[in-house]
Design an enzyme around this catalytic site. Sequence first.
Site, PDB file in Angstrom:
ATOM      1  N   GLY A  25      25.580  79.120 -25.674  1.00 52.48           N
ATOM      2  CA  GLY A  25      26.189  79.612 -24.438  1.00 52.48           C
ATOM      3  C   GLY A  25      25.567  80.925 -24.002  1.00 52.48           C
ATOM      4  O   GLY A  25      25.932  81.979 -24.510  1.00 52.48           O
TER       5      GLY A  25
ATOM      6  N   GLY B   1      19.890  77.233 -24.286  1.00 55.90           N
ATOM      7  CA  GLY B   1      20.046  76.197 -23.264  1.00 55.90           C
ATOM      8  C   GLY B   1      19.429  76.608 -21.945  1.00 55.90           C
ATOM      9  O   GLY B   1      18.217  76.485 -21.735  1.00 55.90           O
TER      10      GLY B   1
ATOM     11  N   ILE C 119      24.784  66.198 -14.267  1.00 53.12           N
ATOM     12  CA  ILE C 119      23.727  65.184 -14.377  1.00 53.12           C
ATOM     13  C   ILE C 119      24.354  63.814 -14.651  1.00 53.12           C
ATOM     14  O   ILE C 119      23.910  62.809 -14.126  1.00 53.12           O
ATOM     15  CB  ILE C 119      22.734  65.549 -15.516  1.00 53.12           C
ATOM     16  CG1 ILE C 119      22.106  66.925 -15.277  1.00 53.12           C
ATOM     17  CG2 ILE C 119      21.663  64.473 -15.666  1.00 53.12           C
ATOM     18  CD1 ILE C 119      21.263  67.065 -14.055  1.00 53.12           C
TER      19      ILE C 119
ATOM     20  N   ASN D 235      28.823  64.712 -28.839  1.00 55.25           N
ATOM     21  CA  ASN D 235      29.341  65.340 -27.629  1.00 55.25           C
ATOM     22  C   ASN D 235      30.743  64.784 -27.372  1.00 55.25           C
ATOM     23  O   ASN D 235      30.881  63.677 -26.856  1.00 55.25           O
ATOM     24  CB  ASN D 235      28.397  65.028 -26.461  1.00 55.25           C
ATOM     25  CG  ASN D 235      28.916  65.559 -25.146  1.00 55.25           C
ATOM     26  OD1 ASN D 235      29.942  66.236 -25.090  1.00 55.25           O
ATOM     27  ND2 ASN D 235      28.215  65.248 -24.077  1.00 55.25           N
TER      28      ASN D 235
ATOM     29  N   CYS E 289      33.429  64.102 -23.387  1.00 49.35           N
ATOM     30  CA  CYS E 289      33.262  62.980 -22.470  1.00 49.35           C
ATOM     31  C   CYS E 289      34.575  62.216 -22.376  1.00 49.35           C
ATOM     32  O   CYS E 289      35.400  62.267 -23.279  1.00 49.35           O
ATOM     33  CB  CYS E 289      32.117  62.070 -22.924  1.00 49.35           C
ATOM     34  SG  CYS E 289      31.990  61.845 -24.677  1.00 49.35           S
TER      35      CYS E 289
ATOM     36  N   LEU F  60      24.681  62.481 -17.764  1.00 52.67           N
ATOM     37  CA  LEU F  60      24.094  61.833 -18.954  1.00 52.67           C
ATOM     38  C   LEU F  60      23.082  60.744 -18.628  1.00 52.67           C
ATOM     39  O   LEU F  60      23.092  59.670 -19.233  1.00 52.67           O
ATOM     40  CB  LEU F  60      25.195  61.268 -19.859  1.00 52.67           C
ATOM     41  CG  LEU F  60      25.851  62.216 -20.864  1.00 52.67           C
ATOM     42  CD1 LEU F  60      24.839  62.806 -21.814  1.00 52.67           C
ATOM     43  CD2 LEU F  60      26.687  63.301 -20.243  1.00 52.67           C
TER      44      LEU F  60
END
Lengths: 310, 272
Positions: free
Chosen positions: A247, A269, A74, A130, A133, A76
């Site tokens: 996960g 998720g 995506i 996060n 990145c 972000l």
Amino acid sequence: MNLAVVLRGQTHDLALKNPVLTASGTFGYGLEYAPYGELKSLGGFVVKGISLTPRDGNPCPRVLETASGMLNSIGLQNDGAEDFCTRKLPLLPWRETAVIANMYACSVEEFARLAGRLDGEEGLAALEVNVSCPNVEQGGALFGQDARLAAAVTSAVRKAAPSKHIMVKLSPNVADIALIAKSVEEAGADSISCINTLLGMALDLRARRPALANVVGGLSGPAIKPVALRCVWQVARAVRIPVVGVGGIVTAVDALEFILAGASAVQVGTGNFMRPDCAFRLVERLPEACAEYGVASLDELRASLCCPTC
Amino acid sequence: MVDSSYCRLPVLGLTPFNPHNGQARFFALRLPRPPGTAWESWRPGQFVMLRPDSFGLELPWGRPLCICHVTDCCLTCFFQVRGRGTRRMAHLRPGDMVGLWGPLGNGFAKEEDAPVLLLAGGMGIAPFVGYVNTHPKPWNVSMLFGHREPLESYPVNNINEFVPLDCFWEREPGDLRLFLQALEERMSENARFGGLALACGPLPFLQAVRELGLKLQARVQLSLESVMACGVGACLGCVTPAGQAWPEPGKRGRPVQVCRRGPVFWVDQVEL
């Protein structure tokens, strides 16, 4: 059965009414799923990754279903921190459940500025960092793949957001995840969530092209559950701060397996895409799954893994 | 308690179109009418996410299916076999359970008294079955249908008898030119009378309609098809750039979700 958990951090605790959270990027800003269950019945939810300024994300196609999982790149996409704080957060039921902001930035300094902006928001119970990145200041190396960089980000966020519980989300795309976990713990993290997606790729043989416009993307879903369980187990043995398992969690039994591996809470998720009430249903079913597997309490379960190398 | 828009339903029936032509690729899937008040105000052009139990853990996503028709007792959706999921759906039998959430998305505009021109390409005919059958004055509606498979592969028999239907079968490249010519003539005529044109079909077809719509400054809506993971606006997998007339100026040129903000867009509010 009392399902309440407290993630006991080094600086701040995070109290949850139950151990079930939803994972960033799979649950929007929560309200998208309000037609499918009571948001306040969840332990909490982690919102879509937020950056300091708006981002459009990557070109399409940017999601792909794979065997027992999916790839996403995506990139972000989000409307930025200011929009989140002023337009989205006020609409969320943060008095009734824990709302956790997932943070994304491209430099240590940007992480600090973002954390500073979010620190004052009463509606946020915690910040999830996060670290998967790229660091634009250092040739795009991923923060989460380097113990020093991961620690630098954690400590910058810790300083910039002194009033928040700081959860650091680790990448599984590393040689030794326990090493990274220890470094973020030393840098002041209150808890660790793991794992982020596994880097993957899919091809369109007929067109002889990558299936995702970004070529590579993050693999999630039931396909990665064994990797996630292994990482949770390794990290939980390496650190004293609580671990949140992520996960491939779809059912209450999956959640209990993660707790047995050492997690204090879990995040759902890709399961949210299998059925939109997945996380709500998991909360409902947890007591009966505990009864079925003879789990007296979640704390009892967490300390009870029998294995030759434990 | 939330009146959840998710439900589990047993398949009532799966009917192949054109069953005599070897392996059927197009199917009508019939389910019981889902519970919930949302279905009282469903609109043609909206869709559902459907995930059969037989997907197991192996196929995690539901599949977005356009709603064809809803009666007091039934919901009908059409689908074409395209990939792993729809191939497996082609084996659904009565009694098999599916998970379903919806109705999702916005749906087409409906204007009782304006002339309405429906432009369908291939499986893009699906939402128009419900549209013509729920339109209060179907004599105001006409339809242009371009297709590559034989006509009996599509649910044309379900189109209301009042609605004139012009079909173009594209068998060789020259046929496309004729179809595009007809498209331009019909869209110009419709625009002259202040009509509404609604289009659904493959991307190149929608691009042609969009170009004509902008040139004619006509009132045109496009229904976009997209791969979707969540169907509810959360995953941001199905985005398309917002056009120059998008109502929120700050969003123009920026990605918006097809599932949540569409799948139907005014022609000047979306880039293709």
